[in-house]
Design an enzyme around this catalytic site. Structure first.
Site, PDB file in Angstrom:
ATOM      1  N   LEU A  91      23.808  -6.062 -85.714  1.00 25.16           N
ATOM      2  CA  LEU A  91      24.430  -4.760 -85.504  1.00 25.16           C
ATOM      3  C   LEU A  91      23.355  -3.673 -85.454  1.00 25.16           C
ATOM      4  O   LEU A  91      22.432  -3.672 -86.257  1.00 25.16           O
ATOM      5  CB  LEU A  91      25.422  -4.448 -86.626  1.00 25.16           C
ATOM      6  CG  LEU A  91      26.460  -5.529 -86.953  1.00 25.16           C
ATOM      7  CD1 LEU A  91      27.349  -5.071 -88.106  1.00 25.16           C
ATOM      8  CD2 LEU A  91      27.283  -5.863 -85.734  1.00 25.16           C
TER       9      LEU A  91
ATOM     10  N   GLU B 270      22.448   0.431 -85.713  1.00 27.65           N
ATOM     11  CA  GLU B 270      22.982   1.677 -86.265  1.00 27.65           C
ATOM     12  C   GLU B 270      23.417   2.600 -85.144  1.00 27.65           C
ATOM     13  O   GLU B 270      22.714   2.786 -84.153  1.00 27.65           O
ATOM     14  CB  GLU B 270      21.930   2.359 -87.138  1.00 27.65           C
ATOM     15  CG  GLU B 270      21.684   1.630 -88.445  1.00 27.65           C
ATOM     16  CD  GLU B 270      20.908   2.487 -89.431  1.00 27.65           C
ATOM     17  OE1 GLU B 270      21.364   3.601 -89.749  1.00 27.65           O
ATOM     18  OE2 GLU B 270      19.842   2.045 -89.867  1.00 27.65           O
TER      19      GLU B 270
ATOM     20  N   ASN C 204      14.331  -9.038 -83.492  1.00 28.79           N
ATOM     21  CA  ASN C 204      13.824  -7.700 -83.823  1.00 28.79           C
ATOM     22  C   ASN C 204      12.336  -7.578 -83.540  1.00 28.79           C
ATOM     23  O   ASN C 204      11.865  -6.529 -83.090  1.00 28.79           O
ATOM     24  CB  ASN C 204      14.119  -7.378 -85.287  1.00 28.79           C
ATOM     25  CG  ASN C 204      15.544  -6.914 -85.495  1.00 28.79           C
ATOM     26  OD1 ASN C 204      16.198  -6.452 -84.566  1.00 28.79           O
ATOM     27  ND2 ASN C 204      16.049  -7.038 -86.706  1.00 28.79           N
TER      28      ASN C 204
ATOM     29  N   PHE D 294      14.412  -1.201 -73.702  1.00 23.89           N
ATOM     30  CA  PHE D 294      13.366  -1.056 -74.715  1.00 23.89           C
ATOM     31  C   PHE D 294      11.986  -0.847 -74.086  1.00 23.89           C
ATOM     32  O   PHE D 294      10.978  -1.280 -74.614  1.00 23.89           O
ATOM     33  CB  PHE D 294      13.355  -2.257 -75.670  1.00 23.89           C
ATOM     34  CG  PHE D 294      14.433  -2.171 -76.720  1.00 23.89           C
ATOM     35  CD1 PHE D 294      14.137  -1.728 -78.004  1.00 23.89           C
ATOM     36  CD2 PHE D 294      15.743  -2.497 -76.426  1.00 23.89           C
ATOM     37  CE1 PHE D 294      15.131  -1.628 -78.969  1.00 23.89           C
ATOM     38  CE2 PHE D 294      16.744  -2.390 -77.378  1.00 23.89           C
ATOM     39  CZ  PHE D 294      16.438  -1.957 -78.649  1.00 23.89           C
TER      40      PHE D 294
ATOM     41  N   PHE E 260       8.682   3.604 -83.223  1.00 28.00           N
ATOM     42  CA  PHE E 260       9.972   3.119 -83.709  1.00 28.00           C
ATOM     43  C   PHE E 260      10.046   3.239 -85.226  1.00 28.00           C
ATOM     44  O   PHE E 260       9.047   3.310 -85.933  1.00 28.00           O
ATOM     45  CB  PHE E 260      10.227   1.669 -83.269  1.00 28.00           C
ATOM     46  CG  PHE E 260       9.261   0.637 -83.799  1.00 28.00           C
ATOM     47  CD1 PHE E 260       9.329   0.198 -85.115  1.00 28.00           C
ATOM     48  CD2 PHE E 260       8.297   0.075 -82.972  1.00 28.00           C
ATOM     49  CE1 PHE E 260       8.448  -0.765 -85.603  1.00 28.00           C
ATOM     50  CE2 PHE E 260       7.409  -0.895 -83.444  1.00 28.00           C
ATOM     51  CZ  PHE E 260       7.491  -1.311 -84.760  1.00 28.00           C
TER      52      PHE E 260
ATOM     53  N   CYS F 173      15.007  -2.215 -89.954  1.00 25.36           N
ATOM     54  CA  CYS F 173      14.929  -3.618 -89.525  1.00 25.36           C
ATOM     55  C   CYS F 173      13.612  -4.009 -88.859  1.00 25.36           C
ATOM     56  O   CYS F 173      13.028  -5.034 -89.208  1.00 25.36           O
ATOM     57  CB  CYS F 173      16.082  -3.936 -88.577  1.00 25.36           C
ATOM     58  SG  CYS F 173      17.691  -3.946 -89.387  1.00 25.36           S
TER      59      CYS F 173
ATOM     60  N   LYS G 100      10.429  -4.239 -91.183  1.00 24.54           N
ATOM     61  CA  LYS G 100      10.700  -5.212 -92.247  1.00 24.54           C
ATOM     62  C   LYS G 100      10.705  -6.639 -91.695  1.00 24.54           C
ATOM     63  O   LYS G 100      10.083  -7.534 -92.283  1.00 24.54           O
ATOM     64  CB  LYS G 100      12.047  -4.896 -92.901  1.00 24.54           C
ATOM     65  CG  LYS G 100      12.567  -5.981 -93.841  1.00 24.54           C
ATOM     66  CD  LYS G 100      13.901  -5.592 -94.442  1.00 24.54           C
ATOM     67  CE  LYS G 100      15.009  -5.490 -93.410  1.00 24.54           C
ATOM     68  NZ  LYS G 100      15.342  -6.800 -92.770  1.00 24.54           N
TER      69      LYS G 100
ATOM     70  N   ARG H  71      14.797   5.825 -92.735  1.00 27.36           N
ATOM     71  CA  ARG H  71      13.847   4.790 -93.142  1.00 27.36           C
ATOM     72  C   ARG H  71      12.820   4.529 -92.043  1.00 27.36           C
ATOM     73  O   ARG H  71      13.165   4.274 -90.891  1.00 27.36           O
ATOM     74  CB  ARG H  71      14.596   3.496 -93.504  1.00 27.36           C
ATOM     75  CG  ARG H  71      15.290   3.584 -94.847  1.00 27.36           C
ATOM     76  CD  ARG H  71      16.128   2.363 -95.142  1.00 27.36           C
ATOM     77  NE  ARG H  71      17.336   2.317 -94.313  1.00 27.36           N
ATOM     78  CZ  ARG H  71      18.266   1.374 -94.424  1.00 27.36           C
ATOM     79  NH1 ARG H  71      18.123   0.403 -95.318  1.00 27.36           N
ATOM     80  NH2 ARG H  71      19.335   1.415 -93.655  1.00 27.36           N
TER      81      ARG H  71
END
Length: 328
Positions: free
Chosen positions: A24, A26, A85, A126, A133, A137, A140, A207
């Protein structure tokens, strides 16, 4: 988890562990849930594991087409989440690396990205250059991939993926340096309006936001910063800045940084405007009013490629856009 369950289970009671990562984004989470690109279910490749995966697939089949439900091995499922990701972030870092070349040569990163994206093997998604960026996610999951590679004694693989994060940090530093260099090599005492603090539009999440790094760099150069974001609570901004600058007293940060209630308020009496988040309202700013209220020469630094460059130059602004090599 499997070991704990098996050690504490009752006789004839068996467990199967499934990996069902979420994909998902955001700002579009509900739409992603109702119409996912794929649902990934990983299991042990025993008959019991495969049966458990089929049982979960039956739940998703109530609203997800069968061809979008993928059942794979447990490790494949876990690694696919990190890989997705990591590869999206890799595309962003790749286009941002090319944006640095564009600025040095006079090329236009928008034109380069459009040309590259027309290749059916690459595609257009992208490939939007930016100040960098953020979010919870990308970094991390890449660092998880780096840690995994190192723990598996694959240092070259770890170094490859670490470079994606390092390029992202470089892009943020490069952009803040461009602001300083353009403002006659010093921003001490100068007022800079930073528009946007969330890591992307349509969310209040900060974040790993690029704006945090920009403000930190500007404060370190002793600039005065006016901040505006339509969604991020003021308390969150102060927390993020305190965490980013642990050795800087809170009183010093609050003396140099002012949180404003609108974009126009943030831009008033500023020497430069920096666009850090691609909020829709920043496309619709009354730039003539902004120009009238700014100190001259008035600069705009677009880190999200939102503005009509020629329109702003006609008004009188000095404009710098990420990935464009025009000299001011």
């Amino acid at each position: 988890m499997r070991t704990i369950l098996e050690a504490n289970s009752k006789p004839n009671c068996k467990f199967q562990i499934l990996s069902n990562p979420e994909f998902l984004a955001e700002g579009t989470a509900i739409a992603d849930l109702f119409s996912p690109d794929r649902v990934l279910i990983g299991s042990l490749q025993t008959q019991e594991g495969k049966d458990a995966a089929v049982s979960l697939a039956e739940v998703y089949a109530h609203w997800v087409p069968r061809e979008r439900i993928l059942t794979v091995g447990l490790w494949s499922s876990e690694l696919s989440k990190l890989a997705a990701n990591a590869m999206l972030a890799q595309r962003i870092s790749s286009i941002n690396a090319l944006s640095a070349i564009c600025e040095a040569t006079g090329a236009n990163i928008d034109e380069v990205a459009h040309a590259v994206g027309r290749d059916s093997r690459v595609g257009p998604k992208f490939l939007k250059a930016s100040v960098g960026f953020g979010g919870s996610c990308f970094q991390k999951d890449i660092l998880n991939l780096v840690y995994l590679s190192e723990s598996l004694h694959l240092p070259e693989v770890a170094a490859y993926w670490r470079q994606v994060v390092e390029m992202n940090e470089y892009q943020k530093r490069r952009f803040s340096k461009r602001v300083v260099d353009t403002l006659f090599n010093t921003i001490t005492g100068k007022r800079i309006a930073v528009l946007g603090f969330a890591f992307k539009a349509d969310t209040g999440d900060t974040r790993e936001s690029a704006a945090i790094t920009l403000v930190k760099d500007f404060v370190a150069e002793r600039a005065l910063v006016n901040l505006y974001d339509p969604k991020v609570p003021h308390e969150q901004i102060w927390l993020d800045l305190a965490e980013a600058m642990p050795v800087t007293p809170a009183a010093t940060i609050q003396k140099q940084v002012q949180i404003c209630g609108s974009a126009l308020e943030a831009c008033k009496n500023a020497e430069a405007v920096v666009i850090a988040t691609e909020w829709k309202e920043f496309r619709e700013i009354d730039w003539e009013t902004v120009y009238a209220g700014m100190n001259k020469p008035a600069f705009v630094f677009d880190g999200r490629m939102l503005i009509d460059v020629e329109k702003l130059r006609d008004i009188g602004f000095k404009v710098a856009v990420i990935g464009r090599g025009e000299r001011l």
